[in-house]
Design an enzyme around this catalytic site. Structure first.
Site, PDB file in Angstrom:
ATOM      1  N   LYS A  80      57.608 -44.029 -62.349  1.00  0.00           N
ATOM      2  CA  LYS A  80      57.714 -42.585 -62.527  1.00  0.00           C
ATOM      3  C   LYS A  80      57.486 -42.146 -63.986  1.00  0.00           C
ATOM      4  O   LYS A  80      57.281 -40.974 -64.249  1.00  0.00           O
ATOM      5  CB  LYS A  80      59.017 -42.032 -61.948  1.00  0.00           C
ATOM      6  CG  LYS A  80      60.303 -42.489 -62.601  1.00  0.00           C
ATOM      7  CD  LYS A  80      61.475 -41.803 -61.873  1.00  0.00           C
ATOM      8  CE  LYS A  80      62.758 -41.834 -62.524  1.00  0.00           C
ATOM      9  NZ  LYS A  80      63.570 -42.680 -63.064  1.00  0.00           N
ATOM     10  N   ASP A  81      57.482 -43.096 -64.928  1.00  0.00           N
ATOM     11  CA  ASP A  81      57.159 -42.766 -66.328  1.00  0.00           C
ATOM     12  C   ASP A  81      55.658 -42.683 -66.581  1.00  0.00           C
ATOM     13  O   ASP A  81      55.229 -42.177 -67.617  1.00  0.00           O
ATOM     14  CB  ASP A  81      57.738 -43.825 -67.290  1.00  0.00           C
ATOM     15  CG  ASP A  81      59.268 -43.824 -67.322  1.00  0.00           C
ATOM     16  OD1 ASP A  81      59.853 -42.774 -66.974  1.00  0.00           O
ATOM     17  OD2 ASP A  81      59.854 -44.848 -67.690  1.00  0.00           O
ATOM     18  N   ARG A 126      64.124 -31.718 -62.068  1.00  0.00           N
ATOM     19  CA  ARG A 126      64.035 -31.868 -60.607  1.00  0.00           C
ATOM     20  C   ARG A 126      65.431 -31.976 -60.004  1.00  0.00           C
ATOM     21  O   ARG A 126      65.764 -31.295 -59.025  1.00  0.00           O
ATOM     22  CB  ARG A 126      63.227 -33.137 -60.265  1.00  0.00           C
ATOM     23  CG  ARG A 126      63.251 -33.508 -58.782  1.00  0.00           C
ATOM     24  CD  ARG A 126      62.612 -34.878 -58.537  1.00  0.00           C
ATOM     25  NE  ARG A 126      63.334 -35.956 -59.197  1.00  0.00           N
ATOM     26  CZ  ARG A 126      64.399 -36.577 -58.704  1.00  0.00           C
ATOM     27  NH1 ARG A 126      64.890 -36.240 -57.531  1.00  0.00           N
ATOM     28  NH2 ARG A 126      64.994 -37.541 -59.381  1.00  0.00           N
ATOM     29  N   ARG A 127      66.256 -32.831 -60.597  1.00  0.00           N
ATOM     30  CA  ARG A 127      67.603 -33.002 -60.049  1.00  0.00           C
ATOM     31  C   ARG A 127      68.411 -31.722 -60.192  1.00  0.00           C
ATOM     32  O   ARG A 127      69.128 -31.331 -59.274  1.00  0.00           O
ATOM     33  CB  ARG A 127      68.318 -34.168 -60.743  1.00  0.00           C
ATOM     34  CG  ARG A 127      67.731 -35.525 -60.359  1.00  0.00           C
ATOM     35  CD  ARG A 127      68.439 -36.693 -61.050  1.00  0.00           C
ATOM     36  NE  ARG A 127      67.838 -37.965 -60.666  1.00  0.00           N
ATOM     37  CZ  ARG A 127      67.578 -38.965 -61.515  1.00  0.00           C
ATOM     38  NH1 ARG A 127      67.870 -38.837 -62.791  1.00  0.00           N
ATOM     39  NH2 ARG A 127      67.036 -40.075 -61.084  1.00  0.00           N
ATOM     40  N   ARG A 144      70.763 -37.066 -72.332  1.00  0.00           N
ATOM     41  CA  ARG A 144      69.772 -38.087 -72.629  1.00  0.00           C
ATOM     42  C   ARG A 144      70.487 -39.414 -72.806  1.00  0.00           C
ATOM     43  O   ARG A 144      71.689 -39.494 -72.728  1.00  0.00           O
ATOM     44  CB  ARG A 144      69.053 -37.732 -73.936  1.00  0.00           C
ATOM     45  CG  ARG A 144      68.071 -36.608 -73.768  1.00  0.00           C
ATOM     46  CD  ARG A 144      66.815 -36.897 -74.537  1.00  0.00           C
ATOM     47  NE  ARG A 144      66.347 -38.256 -74.289  1.00  0.00           N
ATOM     48  CZ  ARG A 144      65.483 -38.894 -75.032  1.00  0.00           C
ATOM     49  NH1 ARG A 144      64.993 -38.300 -76.091  1.00  0.00           N
ATOM     50  NH2 ARG A 144      65.092 -40.110 -74.756  1.00  0.00           N
ATOM     51  N   ARG A 150      75.092 -42.535 -70.451  1.00  0.00           N
ATOM     52  CA  ARG A 150      75.327 -41.429 -69.512  1.00  0.00           C
ATOM     53  C   ARG A 150      76.605 -41.643 -68.700  1.00  0.00           C
ATOM     54  O   ARG A 150      77.405 -40.723 -68.530  1.00  0.00           O
ATOM     55  CB  ARG A 150      74.126 -41.271 -68.579  1.00  0.00           C
ATOM     56  CG  ARG A 150      72.874 -40.852 -69.339  1.00  0.00           C
ATOM     57  CD  ARG A 150      71.672 -40.675 -68.429  1.00  0.00           C
ATOM     58  NE  ARG A 150      70.473 -40.435 -69.226  1.00  0.00           N
ATOM     59  CZ  ARG A 150      69.410 -39.775 -68.787  1.00  0.00           C
ATOM     60  NH1 ARG A 150      69.390 -39.294 -67.566  1.00  0.00           N
ATOM     61  NH2 ARG A 150      68.365 -39.604 -69.567  1.00  0.00           N
ATOM     62  N   CYS A 237      52.076 -26.650 -62.901  1.00  0.00           N
ATOM     63  CA  CYS A 237      53.455 -26.983 -62.588  1.00  0.00           C
ATOM     64  C   CYS A 237      54.321 -27.384 -63.756  1.00  0.00           C
ATOM     65  O   CYS A 237      54.053 -28.351 -64.427  1.00  0.00           O
ATOM     66  CB  CYS A 237      53.481 -28.149 -61.623  1.00  0.00           C
ATOM     67  SG  CYS A 237      55.120 -28.719 -61.326  1.00  0.00           S
TER      68      CYS A 237
END
Length: 303
Positions: A80-81, A126-127, A144, A150, A237
């Protein structure tokens, strides 16, 4: 091509763990030694939020530089990166079988049981959008840092919960702290989430053939479809896009959604087709979403 292969990886615990898994898998399958070469990327050192950095690519370019400079033979990325537009200088030699694609909540409570106004941390627009659609009464805090950092914000009481990718938490041995896994009906994952990408220079044909032994065709067709949706939508987008596809060998089922940041509006569509037509399926689905106003949702939030 002989001797030990050099695998370039980001230095975070998550990255070195998943790269180590790939290295071990190659050695197991082929008997070839693979050594990890740690690379610090711009995405690892900058303090800016990923959304401001343009999201994808910030963890990738340093590894690609090392490929060009012949400091490493191949690199492992979180898929996804990777930017959705493939750079012709590089080849995705293998996409190993995907791990869990879903998002996970880390905290003391399930999502439905969080008190109104509870603070939930995530670095992903998105989340935030999809969580807002489920529970607009919570406060979503941009964060971050690596998974440890986190999760630490929950342990210290600064946040009530954080949302991270389930696969990553499992890879670093923190799955015991997951209080809930979100099903795709609730949170559609980022395109390619849970999958890894093995990349090398396109001119290294001998290496491409060697690396392809770990390629999983059904994962590849699924993520190609997911990334084709994202690529087709990205033109207009900046709004959150989720996509998930599953290939059972005969049929590829693809679902995608675009959500406004406040979570109030969304366009969600599904399609099915042949795995060999994965990219086309993704493009067609994106076109249908745009016809239903997906780009309008995006336009509102691009400023």
């Amino acid at each position: 091509m002989s001797g030990t292969l050099r695998l370039g990886t980001r230095r975070s615990l998550m990255a070195t763990t998943q790269s180590g898994m790939v290295a071990d898998a190659y050695t197991e399958r082929t008997g070839r030694g693979v050594e990890l070469v740690g690379v610090t990327t711009f995405g690892d050192v900058t303090k800016a939020h990923l959304a401001q950095l343009g999201g994808t690519g910030v963890f990738v370019s340093a590894l690609r530089d090392k490929l060009i400079e012949d400091e490493i033979d191949f690199a492992v990325h979180s898929l996804k990166d990777l930017p959705t537009k493939q750079d012709p200088r590089f080849t995705l030699a293998a996409i190993p079988a995907r791990h869990d694609h879903r998002d996970a909540l880390v905290g003391a409570h399930k999502f439905a049981d969080l008190a109104t106004g509870a603070r939930v941390g995530t670095g992903s627009p998105r989340r935030v959008a999809m969580l807002n659609a489920l529970r607009p009464d919570l406060e979503y805090v941009p964060i971050r840092g690596n998974a440890d950092t986190r999760i630490g914000k929950v342990t210290s009481g600064e946040l009530d919960a954080v949302v991270l990718a389930a696969a990553g938490l499992t890879r670093i041995g923190r799955s015991g702290e997951i209080s809930q896994i979100f099903e795709v009906e609730e949170l559609l994952p980022a395109p390619g989430q849970g999958a890894l990408a093995v990349e090398c220079l396109s001119e290294r044909t001998d290496l491409i053939e060697f690396l392809s032994v770990l390629d999983d065709p059904s994962t590849r067709s699924a993520v190609i479809a997911e990334r084709a949706v994202l690529n087709a939508l990205e033109a207009g987008c900046s709004a959150p896009v989720g996509a998930f596809a599953a290939d059972d060998g005969q049929t590829l089922n693809l679902t995608a959604v675009v959500v406004s940041i406040d979570g109030r509006e969304s366009v969600r569509k599904s399609a099915a087709g042949s795995p060999s037509e994965a990219a086309n399926l993704g493009r067609l689905l994106a076109a249908e979403m745009i016809a239903e106003g997906a780009d309008r949702l995006m336009g509102e939030h691009s400023h």
